[in-house]
Scaffold this motif. Sequence first.
Motif, PDB file in Angstrom:
ATOM      1  N   PHE A 184       0.824  -1.207   0.000  1.00  0.00           N
ATOM      2  CA  PHE A 184       0.000   0.000   0.000  1.00  0.00           C
ATOM      3  C   PHE A 184       0.858   1.257   0.000  1.00  0.00           C
ATOM      4  N   LYS A 185       1.957   1.254   0.720  1.00  0.00           N
ATOM      5  CA  LYS A 185       2.878   2.399   0.695  1.00  0.00           C
ATOM      6  C   LYS A 185       3.423   2.607  -0.718  1.00  0.00           C
ATOM      7  N   PHE A 186       3.792   1.504  -1.362  1.00  0.00           N
ATOM      8  CA  PHE A 186       4.302   1.583  -2.736  1.00  0.00           C
ATOM      9  C   PHE A 186       3.242   2.141  -3.670  1.00  0.00           C
ATOM     10  N   LEU A 187       2.019   1.647  -3.551  1.00  0.00           N
ATOM     11  CA  LEU A 187       0.915   2.122  -4.387  1.00  0.00           C
ATOM     12  C   LEU A 187       0.651   3.611  -4.153  1.00  0.00           C
ATOM     13  N   ASN A 188       0.641   4.036  -2.905  1.00  0.00           N
ATOM     14  CA  ASN A 188       0.375   5.441  -2.590  1.00  0.00           C
ATOM     15  C   ASN A 188       1.486   6.370  -3.038  1.00  0.00           C
ATOM     16  N   SER A 189       2.668   5.867  -3.265  1.00  0.00           N
ATOM     17  CA  SER A 189       3.777   6.722  -3.690  1.00  0.00           C
ATOM     18  C   SER A 189       3.579   7.272  -5.107  1.00  0.00           C
ATOM     19  N   PHE A 190       2.580   6.776  -5.833  1.00  0.00           N
ATOM     20  CA  PHE A 190       2.320   7.220  -7.202  1.00  0.00           C
ATOM     21  C   PHE A 190       1.203   8.258  -7.288  1.00  0.00           C
ATOM     22  N   ARG A 191       0.684   8.709  -6.188  1.00  0.00           N
ATOM     23  CA  ARG A 191      -0.487   9.574  -6.163  1.00  0.00           C
ATOM     24  C   ARG A 191      -0.229  10.997  -6.634  1.00  0.00           C
ATOM     25  N   ASN A 192       0.986  11.494  -6.624  1.00  0.00           N
ATOM     26  CA  ASN A 192       1.238  12.913  -6.887  1.00  0.00           C
ATOM     27  C   ASN A 192       1.972  13.186  -8.195  1.00  0.00           C
ATOM     28  N   TYR A 193       1.774  12.349  -9.184  1.00  0.00           N
ATOM     29  CA  TYR A 193       2.478  12.531 -10.450  1.00  0.00           C
ATOM     30  C   TYR A 193       1.503  12.856 -11.568  1.00  0.00           C
ATOM     31  N   ASP A 194       1.981  13.622 -12.552  1.00  0.00           N
ATOM     32  CA  ASP A 194       1.157  14.011 -13.692  1.00  0.00           C
ATOM     33  C   ASP A 194       1.112  12.934 -14.768  1.00  0.00           C
ATOM     34  N   ILE A 195       2.229  12.221 -14.924  1.00  0.00           N
ATOM     35  CA  ILE A 195       2.342  11.197 -15.965  1.00  0.00           C
ATOM     36  C   ILE A 195       2.889   9.918 -15.340  1.00  0.00           C
ATOM     37  N   ILE A 196       2.275   8.799 -15.695  1.00  0.00           N
ATOM     38  CA  ILE A 196       2.762   7.480 -15.290  1.00  0.00           C
ATOM     39  C   ILE A 196       3.105   6.722 -16.566  1.00  0.00           C
ATOM     40  N   ILE A 197       4.324   6.201 -16.640  1.00  0.00           N
ATOM     41  CA  ILE A 197       4.742   5.382 -17.774  1.00  0.00           C
ATOM     42  C   ILE A 197       5.030   3.983 -17.249  1.00  0.00           C
ATOM     43  N   ASN A 198       4.242   3.040 -17.674  1.00  0.00           N
ATOM     44  CA  ASN A 198       4.399   1.649 -17.271  1.00  0.00           C
ATOM     45  C   ASN A 198       5.125   0.908 -18.387  1.00  0.00           C
ATOM     46  N   THR A 199       6.266   0.332 -18.099  1.00  0.00           N
ATOM     47  CA  THR A 199       7.063  -0.334 -19.135  1.00  0.00           C
ATOM     48  C   THR A 199       6.913  -1.853 -19.109  1.00  0.00           C
ATOM     49  N   THR A 200       5.913  -2.363 -18.401  1.00  0.00           N
ATOM     50  CA  THR A 200       5.700  -3.809 -18.356  1.00  0.00           C
ATOM     51  C   THR A 200       4.300  -4.149 -18.849  1.00  0.00           C
ATOM     52  N   GLU A 201       4.066  -5.418 -19.121  1.00  0.00           N
ATOM     53  CA  GLU A 201       2.757  -5.874 -19.575  1.00  0.00           C
ATOM     54  C   GLU A 201       1.929  -6.466 -18.445  1.00  0.00           C
ATOM     55  N   GLY A 202       2.457  -6.488 -17.248  1.00  0.00           N
ATOM     56  CA  GLY A 202       1.781  -7.140 -16.134  1.00  0.00           C
ATOM     57  C   GLY A 202       0.613  -6.356 -15.571  1.00  0.00           C
ATOM     58  N   ASP A 203      -0.189  -7.046 -14.791  1.00  0.00           N
ATOM     59  CA  ASP A 203      -1.368  -6.437 -14.181  1.00  0.00           C
ATOM     60  C   ASP A 203      -0.996  -5.421 -13.108  1.00  0.00           C
ATOM     61  N   ARG A 204       0.104  -5.643 -12.383  1.00  0.00           N
ATOM     62  CA  ARG A 204       0.479  -4.745 -11.291  1.00  0.00           C
ATOM     63  C   ARG A 204       0.722  -3.322 -11.801  1.00  0.00           C
ATOM     64  N   GLY A 205       1.472  -3.179 -12.864  1.00  0.00           N
ATOM     65  CA  GLY A 205       1.744  -1.858 -13.428  1.00  0.00           C
ATOM     66  C   GLY A 205       0.491  -1.176 -13.928  1.00  0.00           C
ATOM     67  N   ALA A 206      -0.397  -1.936 -14.541  1.00  0.00           N
ATOM     68  CA  ALA A 206      -1.659  -1.370 -15.021  1.00  0.00           C
ATOM     69  C   ALA A 206      -2.535  -0.924 -13.853  1.00  0.00           C
ATOM     70  N   PHE A 207      -2.552  -1.715 -12.799  1.00  0.00           N
ATOM     71  CA  PHE A 207      -3.315  -1.370 -11.608  1.00  0.00           C
ATOM     72  C   PHE A 207      -2.795  -0.077 -10.988  1.00  0.00           C
ATOM     73  N   ILE A 208      -1.481   0.031 -10.848  1.00  0.00           N
ATOM     74  CA  ILE A 208      -0.871   1.237 -10.280  1.00  0.00           C
ATOM     75  C   ILE A 208      -1.190   2.452 -11.145  1.00  0.00           C
ATOM     76  N   ALA A 209      -1.057   2.312 -12.451  1.00  0.00           N
ATOM     77  CA  ALA A 209      -1.345   3.429 -13.354  1.00  0.00           C
ATOM     78  C   ALA A 209      -2.804   3.849 -13.257  1.00  0.00           C
ATOM     79  N   LYS A 210      -3.695   2.889 -13.209  1.00  0.00           N
ATOM     80  CA  LYS A 210      -5.137   3.181 -13.160  1.00  0.00           C
ATOM     81  C   LYS A 210      -5.510   3.980 -11.918  1.00  0.00           C
ATOM     82  N   PHE A 211      -4.935   3.621 -10.774  1.00  0.00           N
ATOM     83  CA  PHE A 211      -5.312   4.245  -9.516  1.00  0.00           C
ATOM     84  C   PHE A 211      -4.335   5.309  -9.029  1.00  0.00           C
TER      85      PHE A 211
END
Length: 78
Positions: free
Chosen positions: A32-59
Amino acid sequence: MLTLNPNINNIFTYDKSYFKSLPKLKRIIEEFKFLNSFRNYDIIINTTEGDRGAFIAKFSRAKIKIGFSPKKNIFLKS
Protein backbone atom coordinates in the motif's frame (compact mmCIF):
# COMPACT_ATOMS: atom_id res chain seq x y z
CA MET A 1 17.74 5.29 -21.36
CA LEU A 2 15.17 6.50 -18.83
CA THR A 3 17.55 7.34 -15.99
CA LEU A 4 19.53 9.79 -18.14
CA ASN A 5 16.47 11.64 -19.45
CA PRO A 6 16.43 15.13 -17.87
CA ASN A 7 12.62 15.27 -18.18
CA ILE A 8 12.11 12.30 -15.86
CA ASN A 9 12.21 13.10 -12.15
CA ASN A 10 11.67 9.69 -10.56
CA ILE A 11 11.91 6.06 -11.56
CA PHE A 12 10.27 3.42 -9.37
CA THR A 13 11.07 -0.26 -9.55
CA TYR A 14 9.18 -3.09 -7.91
CA ASP A 15 11.51 -5.56 -6.20
CA LYS A 16 9.37 -8.69 -6.19
CA SER A 17 11.84 -10.71 -4.10
CA TYR A 18 11.85 -8.02 -1.39
CA PHE A 19 8.08 -7.96 -1.09
CA LYS A 20 7.82 -11.76 -1.14
CA SER A 21 10.35 -12.03 1.68
CA LEU A 22 8.18 -9.98 4.06
CA PRO A 23 5.65 -11.43 6.50
CA LYS A 24 2.09 -11.16 5.13
CA LEU A 25 0.92 -8.19 7.20
CA LYS A 26 4.14 -6.25 6.60
CA ARG A 27 3.91 -7.08 2.88
CA ILE A 28 0.38 -5.68 2.66
CA ILE A 29 1.46 -2.49 4.43
CA GLU A 30 4.52 -2.08 2.17
CA GLU A 31 2.45 -2.77 -0.97
CA PHE A 32 0.00 0.00 0.00
CA LYS A 33 2.88 2.40 0.69
CA PHE A 34 4.30 1.58 -2.74
CA LEU A 35 0.92 2.12 -4.39
CA ASN A 36 0.38 5.44 -2.59
CA SER A 37 3.78 6.72 -3.69
CA PHE A 38 2.32 7.22 -7.20
CA ARG A 39 -0.49 9.57 -6.16
CA ASN A 40 1.24 12.91 -6.89
CA TYR A 41 2.48 12.53 -10.45
CA ASP A 42 1.16 14.01 -13.69
CA ILE A 43 2.34 11.20 -15.96
CA ILE A 44 2.76 7.48 -15.29
CA ILE A 45 4.74 5.38 -17.77
CA ASN A 46 4.40 1.65 -17.27
CA THR A 47 7.06 -0.33 -19.14
CA THR A 48 5.70 -3.81 -18.36
CA GLU A 49 2.76 -5.87 -19.58
CA GLY A 50 1.78 -7.14 -16.13
CA ASP A 51 -1.37 -6.44 -14.18
CA ARG A 52 0.48 -4.74 -11.29
CA GLY A 53 1.74 -1.86 -13.43
CA ALA A 54 -1.66 -1.37 -15.02
CA PHE A 55 -3.31 -1.37 -11.61
CA ILE A 56 -0.87 1.24 -10.28
CA ALA A 57 -1.35 3.43 -13.35
CA LYS A 58 -5.14 3.18 -13.16
CA PHE A 59 -5.31 4.25 -9.52
CA SER A 60 -2.46 6.75 -9.52
CA ARG A 61 -4.68 9.77 -10.30
CA ALA A 62 -2.21 10.74 -13.02
CA LYS A 63 -3.83 12.60 -15.91
CA ILE A 64 -1.63 10.84 -18.48
CA LYS A 65 -0.97 7.10 -18.37
CA ILE A 66 1.30 5.45 -20.92
CA GLY A 67 1.92 1.72 -21.16
CA PHE A 68 0.70 -1.67 -22.18
CA SER A 69 -2.78 -2.98 -21.51
CA PRO A 70 -2.64 -6.00 -19.22
CA LYS A 71 -3.24 -9.36 -20.86
CA LYS A 72 -6.49 -9.89 -18.94
CA ASN A 73 -7.47 -6.19 -19.29
CA ILE A 74 -9.42 -6.29 -16.01
CA PHE A 75 -8.25 -2.95 -14.61
CA LEU A 76 -8.58 -0.70 -17.63
CA LYS A 77 -12.24 -1.26 -18.48
CA SER A 78 -14.44 1.79 -18.11
